[in-house]
Write a protein that holds these residues in place. Structure first.
Motif, short mmCIF file in Angstrom:
data_model
loop_
_atom_site.label_atom_id
_atom_site.label_comp_id
_atom_site.label_asym_id
_atom_site.label_seq_id
_atom_site.Cartn_x
_atom_site.Cartn_y
_atom_site.Cartn_z
N GLY A 17 -102.67 -74.48 57.26
CA GLY A 17 -102.22 -75.56 56.39
C GLY A 17 -103.34 -76.14 55.55
N HIS A 18 -104.53 -76.28 56.15
CA HIS A 18 -105.68 -76.77 55.39
C HIS A 18 -106.00 -75.83 54.23
N LEU A 19 -105.96 -74.53 54.51
CA LEU A 19 -106.32 -73.55 53.48
C LEU A 19 -105.29 -73.52 52.36
N ILE A 20 -104.01 -73.63 52.71
CA ILE A 20 -102.97 -73.67 51.68
C ILE A 20 -103.11 -74.92 50.83
N ALA A 21 -103.43 -76.05 51.46
CA ALA A 21 -103.64 -77.29 50.71
C ALA A 21 -104.80 -77.14 49.74
N ALA A 22 -105.88 -76.54 50.20
CA ALA A 22 -107.04 -76.36 49.32
C ALA A 22 -106.73 -75.42 48.17
N GLU A 23 -105.99 -74.36 48.45
CA GLU A 23 -105.62 -73.41 47.39
C GLU A 23 -104.71 -74.09 46.36
N THR A 24 -103.79 -74.94 46.84
CA THR A 24 -102.90 -75.67 45.94
C THR A 24 -103.70 -76.60 45.04
N ALA A 25 -104.66 -77.33 45.62
CA ALA A 25 -105.49 -78.24 44.83
C ALA A 25 -106.35 -77.47 43.85
N TRP A 26 -106.90 -76.33 44.28
CA TRP A 26 -107.71 -75.51 43.37
C TRP A 26 -106.89 -75.06 42.17
N GLU A 27 -105.68 -74.61 42.44
CA GLU A 27 -104.84 -74.06 41.37
C GLU A 27 -104.38 -75.14 40.39
N HIS A 28 -103.93 -76.26 40.90
CA HIS A 28 -103.33 -77.28 40.04
C HIS A 28 -104.33 -78.34 39.59
N GLY A 29 -105.48 -78.39 40.22
CA GLY A 29 -106.49 -79.37 39.84
C GLY A 29 -107.55 -78.82 38.92
N ASN A 30 -107.39 -77.57 38.49
CA ASN A 30 -108.36 -76.93 37.60
C ASN A 30 -109.78 -76.99 38.17
N LEU A 31 -109.88 -76.70 39.46
CA LEU A 31 -111.16 -76.76 40.14
C LEU A 31 -111.88 -75.40 40.07
N ASP A 32 -113.20 -75.46 40.10
CA ASP A 32 -113.98 -74.23 40.22
C ASP A 32 -114.12 -73.82 41.68
N GLU A 33 -114.31 -74.79 42.56
CA GLU A 33 -114.46 -74.52 43.98
C GLU A 33 -113.87 -75.67 44.78
N ASN A 67 -113.52 -65.94 50.72
CA ASN A 67 -112.96 -66.60 49.55
C ASN A 67 -114.12 -67.26 48.80
N ASP A 68 -114.51 -66.68 47.68
CA ASP A 68 -115.68 -67.20 46.97
C ASP A 68 -115.42 -68.52 46.27
N ARG A 69 -114.16 -69.00 46.31
CA ARG A 69 -113.86 -70.31 45.74
C ARG A 69 -113.98 -71.42 46.79
N PHE A 70 -114.09 -71.05 48.06
CA PHE A 70 -114.17 -72.02 49.14
C PHE A 70 -115.57 -72.00 49.75
N ARG A 71 -116.02 -73.18 50.20
CA ARG A 71 -117.32 -73.27 50.83
C ARG A 71 -117.27 -74.33 51.93
N ALA A 72 -117.91 -74.04 53.06
CA ALA A 72 -118.07 -75.03 54.12
C ALA A 72 -119.41 -75.73 53.92
N VAL A 73 -119.40 -77.05 53.98
CA VAL A 73 -120.60 -77.84 53.72
C VAL A 73 -120.80 -78.80 54.88
N ASP A 74 -122.01 -78.82 55.44
CA ASP A 74 -122.27 -79.62 56.65
C ASP A 74 -123.01 -80.91 56.35
N VAL A 75 -122.85 -81.44 55.16
CA VAL A 75 -123.62 -82.62 54.75
C VAL A 75 -123.34 -83.82 55.65
N GLU A 76 -122.09 -84.06 56.05
CA GLU A 76 -121.78 -85.21 56.89
C GLU A 76 -122.24 -84.99 58.32
N ILE A 77 -122.13 -83.78 58.81
CA ILE A 77 -122.58 -83.49 60.17
C ILE A 77 -124.09 -83.64 60.28
N LYS A 78 -124.82 -83.17 59.27
CA LYS A 78 -126.28 -83.32 59.29
C LYS A 78 -126.67 -84.79 59.20
N ARG A 79 -125.92 -85.57 58.42
CA ARG A 79 -126.24 -86.99 58.28
C ARG A 79 -125.94 -87.75 59.56
#
Length: 205
Positions: A17-33, A67-79
């Motif tokens: 569900g998270h991945l489908i939500a992200a794909e939906t936002a990418w498609e309709h939000g004109n996002l690069d990633e 999926n080269d449009r998706f990225r995991a980022v650990d900025v909050e975990i590191k902080r």
């Protein structure tokens, strides 16, 4: 300037569900990633995550491999500490000045936006992509005008999967196939997360 969608959450665990939500936002939000950012300590949730931050980040990373449009980022975990979106966005803006950011948020959380820390300041520097599920219509007219101006709603399919339901399935020994990406299912099985073992739900089913 590259347009980045931020998808925050505990991801405990991340699921289809998270991945489908992200794909939906990418498609309709004109996002690069879309950048998936697991929280260290979520400020508005009553319960703490069931697994270590390192495990939640690794499951998120595994879920987006390929999926080269998706990225995991650990900025909050590191902080560490409580994860406030305003702090995350300001840090990302400093690290990635060539990017603009949009926050992806489910319709069930939209009416909680006024409770977010320094929300008006956040709304000045990002816009919000609201994912509207069938039968879950937020009360947009009750939002402050500054949030109404910065919010764009897009429709997404109803996906009846939640991290809570997945954790319950594992405790009951039920199968996870197709609920989470296969690398995530394998990780849960190998590390025996959520009370799972190699002999039940996170295993072959």
């Amino acid at each position: 300037m590259r347009k980045i969608g931020i998808m925050g959450g505990t991801f405990d665990p991340i699921h289809i569900g998270h991945l489908i939500a992200a794909e939906t936002a990418w498609e309709h939000g004109n996002l690069d990633e879309v950048w998936f950012i697991p929280t260290a300590d979520p400020p508005l949730k009553e319960t703490t995550p069931s697994t270590l931050a390192a495990d939640r980040y690794e499951m998120t990373r595994l879920a987006v491999v390929g999926n080269d449009r998706f990225r995991a980022v650990d900025v909050e975990i590191k902080r560490g500490g409580v994860s406030y979106s305003i702090d995350t966005v300001k840090q990302l803006q400093g690290q990635h000045p060539a990017c603009s950011f949009s926050y992806i948020i489910g319709s069930d959380r939209i009416n909680d936006l006024p409770k977010w820390n320094r929300i008006q300041e956040l709304a000045d520097i990002v816009d919000f992509i609201g994912l509207e599920r069938p039968g879950d219509k937020p009360r947009l007219d009750q939002l402050p005008p500054y949030l109404q101006r910065s919010l764009r709603m897009v429709e997404m399919p109803q996906i009846g999967i939640s991290s809570t339901a997945i954790r319950m399935r594992l405790l009951e020994g039920a199968a996870l196939r197709y609920w989470v990406p296969e690398p995530v299912r394998d990780y849960i099985r190998r590390h025996e997360l959520y009370g799972s073992t190699t002999h039940h739900g996170a295993g072959p089913g």
